[in-house]
Structures are given as structure tokens and as C-alpha cells.
Scaffold this motif. Structure first.
Motif, short mmCIF file in Angstrom:
data_model
loop_
_atom_site.label_atom_id
_atom_site.label_comp_id
_atom_site.label_asym_id
_atom_site.label_seq_id
_atom_site.Cartn_x
_atom_site.Cartn_y
_atom_site.Cartn_z
N HIS A 1 -2.21 -4.52 -17.53
CA HIS A 1 -2.50 -3.15 -17.92
C HIS A 1 -1.67 -2.16 -17.11
CE1 HIS A 1 -5.20 0.30 -18.62
NE2 HIS A 1 -5.47 -0.36 -19.74
N THR A 2 -1.47 -0.94 -17.62
CA THR A 2 -0.79 0.11 -16.87
C THR A 2 -1.48 0.29 -15.51
OG1 THR A 2 -0.26 1.20 -18.92
CG2 THR A 2 -0.09 2.54 -16.92
N GLY A 3 -0.69 0.36 -14.46
CA GLY A 3 -1.26 0.56 -13.12
C GLY A 3 -1.64 -0.75 -12.43
N SER A 4 -1.39 -1.90 -13.07
CA SER A 4 -1.79 -3.18 -12.47
C SER A 4 -0.82 -3.63 -11.37
CB SER A 4 -1.92 -4.26 -13.55
OG SER A 4 -0.70 -4.44 -14.23
N GLY A 5 0.33 -2.98 -11.26
CA GLY A 5 1.24 -3.29 -10.14
C GLY A 5 2.57 -3.93 -10.55
N LYS A 6 2.84 -3.98 -11.86
CA LYS A 6 4.03 -4.68 -12.34
C LYS A 6 5.34 -4.09 -11.79
CE LYS A 6 3.02 -3.85 -16.71
NZ LYS A 6 1.85 -2.98 -16.50
N SER A 7 5.48 -2.76 -11.90
CA SER A 7 6.73 -2.14 -11.46
C SER A 7 6.90 -2.24 -9.94
CB SER A 7 6.79 -0.66 -11.85
OG SER A 7 6.62 -0.54 -13.23
N THR A 8 5.79 -2.11 -9.23
CA THR A 8 5.86 -2.26 -7.77
C THR A 8 6.34 -3.66 -7.43
OG1 THR A 8 3.99 -0.73 -7.59
CG2 THR A 8 4.50 -2.05 -5.64
N LEU A 9 5.80 -4.66 -8.13
CA LEU A 9 6.16 -6.05 -7.85
C LEU A 9 7.65 -6.31 -8.06
CD1 LEU A 9 5.23 -8.92 -7.15
CD2 LEU A 9 4.73 -9.28 -9.57
N ILE B 1 0.86 -1.19 0.00
CA ILE B 1 0.00 0.00 0.00
C ILE B 1 0.89 1.24 0.00
CG2 ILE B 1 -1.86 1.21 1.22
CD1 ILE B 1 -2.50 -1.49 2.61
N TYR B 2 0.72 2.08 -1.01
CA TYR B 2 1.47 3.34 -1.03
C TYR B 2 0.72 4.35 -0.17
CZ TYR B 2 4.34 1.87 -5.06
OH TYR B 2 5.24 1.24 -5.90
N ASN B 3 1.45 5.20 0.51
CA ASN B 3 0.89 6.30 1.33
C ASN B 3 -0.22 5.82 2.26
OD1 ASN B 3 2.48 8.17 -0.21
ND2 ASN B 3 0.97 7.99 -1.84
N GLN C 1 -3.80 7.11 -0.13
CA GLN C 1 -3.56 5.69 0.01
C GLN C 1 -3.91 4.93 -1.27
OE1 GLN C 1 -4.54 3.88 3.72
NE2 GLN C 1 -5.67 2.23 2.73
N LYS C 2 -3.03 4.02 -1.66
CA LYS C 2 -3.28 3.24 -2.88
C LYS C 2 -2.78 1.81 -2.68
CE LYS C 2 -4.09 2.12 -6.97
NZ LYS C 2 -5.40 2.08 -7.55
N VAL C 3 -3.69 0.85 -2.81
CA VAL C 3 -3.29 -0.55 -2.71
C VAL C 3 -2.73 -0.95 -4.07
CG1 VAL C 3 -4.03 -2.91 -2.22
CG2 VAL C 3 -5.10 -0.99 -1.01
P1 ADP Z 1 2.42 -0.81 -13.55
O1 ADP Z 1 3.90 -0.99 -13.47
O2 ADP Z 1 1.69 -2.08 -13.83
O3 ADP Z 1 2.01 0.29 -14.47
P2 ADP Z 1 2.70 0.31 -10.86
O4 ADP Z 1 3.32 -0.71 -10.00
O5 ADP Z 1 3.57 1.40 -11.38
O6 ADP Z 1 1.91 -0.40 -12.07
O7 ADP Z 1 1.50 1.02 -10.08
C1 ADP Z 1 0.49 0.30 -9.36
C2 ADP Z 1 -0.41 1.31 -8.68
O8 ADP Z 1 0.31 1.98 -7.65
C3 ADP Z 1 -0.92 2.41 -9.62
O9 ADP Z 1 -2.24 2.72 -9.23
C4 ADP Z 1 0.01 3.56 -9.36
O10 ADP Z 1 -0.63 4.79 -9.59
C5 ADP Z 1 0.35 3.39 -7.89
N1 ADP Z 1 1.72 3.86 -7.57
C6 ADP Z 1 2.87 3.45 -8.17
N2 ADP Z 1 3.94 4.07 -7.61
C7 ADP Z 1 3.45 4.88 -6.64
C8 ADP Z 1 4.05 5.79 -5.71
N3 ADP Z 1 5.37 5.95 -5.65
N4 ADP Z 1 3.22 6.46 -4.89
C9 ADP Z 1 1.89 6.27 -4.93
N5 ADP Z 1 1.26 5.44 -5.76
C10 ADP Z 1 2.02 4.74 -6.63
#
Ligand code: ADP
Length: 272
Positions: free
Chosen positions: A41-49, A11-13, A19-21
Motif C-alpha cells: 500500500h502507499t506509505g508501506s515503505g517501498k520507495s524508502t527501501l 526512521i525519518y526525522n 519522527q516516522k519509522v
Molecule cells: P511507499 O513508497 O510505499 O509509498 P515511502 O517509502 O514513500 O512509501 O514512505 C514510507 C513512510 O515514510 C510514509 O509514512 C511516508 O510518509 C514517510 N516518508 C517518506 N519519505 C519521507 C521523508 N522524506 N520525510 C519524512 N517522512 C517520509
């Protein structure tokens, strides 16, 4: 090297209005020597993972194990973990800054406390792996083409001898020739060096052609997993979660004609 993700939520923030899960209850494992794709899709969580894989981000809940070791455990050396799990961000060429290709690739190995001979050896290893010979060593990275710059950036990560290479959209912005060349190099690294590779990609064709195991993310969860064939058999559902699927049957048939062992009968996608 193996990676295991156990009931991971991020969860970000947390606790703020922003807050964003980003990831929710993720369970997955990647075994040594696998070539794995992550799509969604964009925003699905790939980069976070992928930032979880080397400890760059700490999960809000759940655990990450590398070779059965909890990477947020006390005994873990964070610097060593980032060297063993090599992460190539999107557009990595923006981080090139040295005067020559050789110096840029040497940057990581220099920080590992190696001797000059060992550094040279690692530079050669990294650049050989991406197919750039000695004629490139003294060039400025800025005189190179987009695809070549990107290869230099990837060589810089490889020069640190990672056990696993993770790439976020490595072919974004490259022309078809640059894309094919880079994928062929990755395939070679996987086959010849036995390197474990994890790839985020938007291209269904590329993942169908190169990876052995796919994870499809949707709204922070793993929606599907399996071989590309097994995953693409869910064509219609994949389309509903925002992946451009109408072409998938065509792509699979095309790859089959090019000699890939694909059973297109499993595909339930209707003709577009
Ligand atoms: P993807 O790589 O699939 O596009 P991300 O992992 O970048 O997805 O993002 C997943 C979700 O987390 C999105 O809703 C994005 O807006 C949010 N998010 C990503 N990075 C941050 C951050 N540093 N702070 C707040 N929200 C974030």
C-alpha cells in the motif's frame, strides 16, 4: 550482482515531533539475474527501501551489502555504486532536459569519463534495449509520446551499464499499450541480457505475469515473500493489508488460460 539487506530500520526525522519509522527490521536478499517485485500500500515503505539499494539513503540501523560488500563501508566509491545499481524514479521523464534523445541518454556515460566512441556505444546500447532505433536519436524528447519519453529516461540509466535495474512504478500513467510494451522490453532485458530487475508496482496483474519473486511490504515490514503464486495464495490476508485482492483469483486464472504455468488450486481467495 546480489543485494542483501540485514536488520534494516529507517526512521525519518528521528528525535523530532515528525519522527516516522518508514522501515523496520527488514531482512531480504536479491540474487543475480532475478526479476523481483515489491508491492504494498502507499506509505508501506517501498520507495524508502529501493533508495537503500544504491546508498542514496543511509539506514538508521542495519546494513546493506552489494556483492557481499557493505555499501556504507569505507572502501566504497559512492558514485560507482550509483552507476552499478541503476535507479529509475517515478515519472523519470520529468528529468529529461537535453535538446535531443541522444544527448539525454549520453549524459550519464559522459560523466563516467568514457571516450566519444564508448559513449556512442553506450547510447546505442541503452536505446536498443528499450526498443528505440536511430530515427529517434536527433528528436527532441519533448516531441515524443509519454511512453517513449519514459523509455528514453530508462535508456539513460541503462546506458551507464548498471548490473541491476530498479524501477519505481515504471508504468504509472501509461496507457495499456505503453504498459505492455514497456513490460515486454523489461522481460527481454531480463532474459537476453540477464539483467537483475527490481520493480515496484501497484499492478497485481503485472507482477503476477512478470516477476519471479515478490516482497509484500506492510507498515515498513515485509509481510509476505515468495513466488507470486505463493504470495497470492494469502489472498484474504493481503486484502486486509490494503492490497486490492478480490480480483486476484480471476487474474491468475486468466494468466493460466493464456498459457502461464499456474496452479490456481493454491489460491484460497473466495469468489468476489
Ligand atoms: P511507499 O513508497 O510505499 O509509498 P515511502 O517509502 O514513500 O512509501 O514512505 C514510507 C513512510 O515514510 C510514509 O509514512 C511516508 O510518509 C514517510 N516518508 C517518506 N519519505 C519521507 C521523508 N522524506 N520525510 C519524512 N517522512 C517520509
Amino acid at each position: 550482482m546480489s543485494i542483501k539487506i540485514d536488520h534494516l530500520t529507517h526512521i525519518y526525522n528521528e528525535g523530532t515531533p515528525f519522527q516516522k519509522v518508514a522501515l523496520e527490521d527488514i531482512n531480504m536478499s536479491i540474487e543475480k539475474g532475478e526479476f523481483v517485485g515489491i508491492i504494498g500500500h502507499t506509505g508501506s515503505g517501498k520507495s524508502t527501501l529501493i533508495q537503500m539499494f544504491n546508498g542514496l539513503l543511509k539506514p538508521t540501523k542495519g546494513e546493506v551489502y552489494v556483492n557481499q560488500q557493505n555499501i556504507h563501508g569505507e572502501k566504497i566509491n559512492k558514485k560507482e555504486m550509483r552507476q552499478r545499481v541503476g535507479l529509475v524514479f517515478q515519472y523519470p521523464e520529468y528529468q529529461l532536459f537535453e535538446m535531443t534523445v541522444k544527448d539525454d541518454v549520453a549524459f550519464g556515460p559522459k560523466n563516467m569519463g568514457l571516450t566519444k566512441e564508448e559513449i556512442d556505444k553506450q547510447v546505442k546500447f541503452g536505446l536498443d534495449a528499450v526498443g528505440l532505433d536511430e530515427s529517434y536519436y536527433e528528436k527532441s524528447p519533448f516531441e515524443l509520446s509519454g511512453g517513449q519519453k519514459r523509455r528514453v529516461a530508462i535508456a539513460g540509466v541503462l546506458a551507464m551499464n548498471p548490473e541491476i535495474l530498479i524501477l519505481d512504478e515504471p508504468t504509472a500513467g501509461l496507457d495499456p499499450k505503453g504498459r505492455n510494451e514497456l513490460f515486454e522490453q523489461l522481460k527481454k532485458m531480463h532474459q537476453e541480457l540477464g539483467l537483475t530487475i527490481v520493480l515496484i508496482s501497484h499492478s497485481m496483474e503485472d507482477v503476477a505475469k512478470y516477476v519471479e519473486k515478490l516482497f509484500v511490504l506492510y507498515k515498513g515490514r515485509i509481510a509476505y515473500t515468495g513466488s507470486p503464486r505463493e504470495v497470492f495464495a494469502h489472498g484474504k490476508e493481503l486484502e486486509k493489508i490494503g492490497l486490492a485482492m478480490p480480483q486476484i483469483k480471476y487474474i491468475m486464472e486468466d494468466l493460466k488460460q493464456k498459457g502461464m504455468d499456474i496452479d490456481t488450486d493454491v489460491l484460497t481467495v473466495e469468489e468476489a
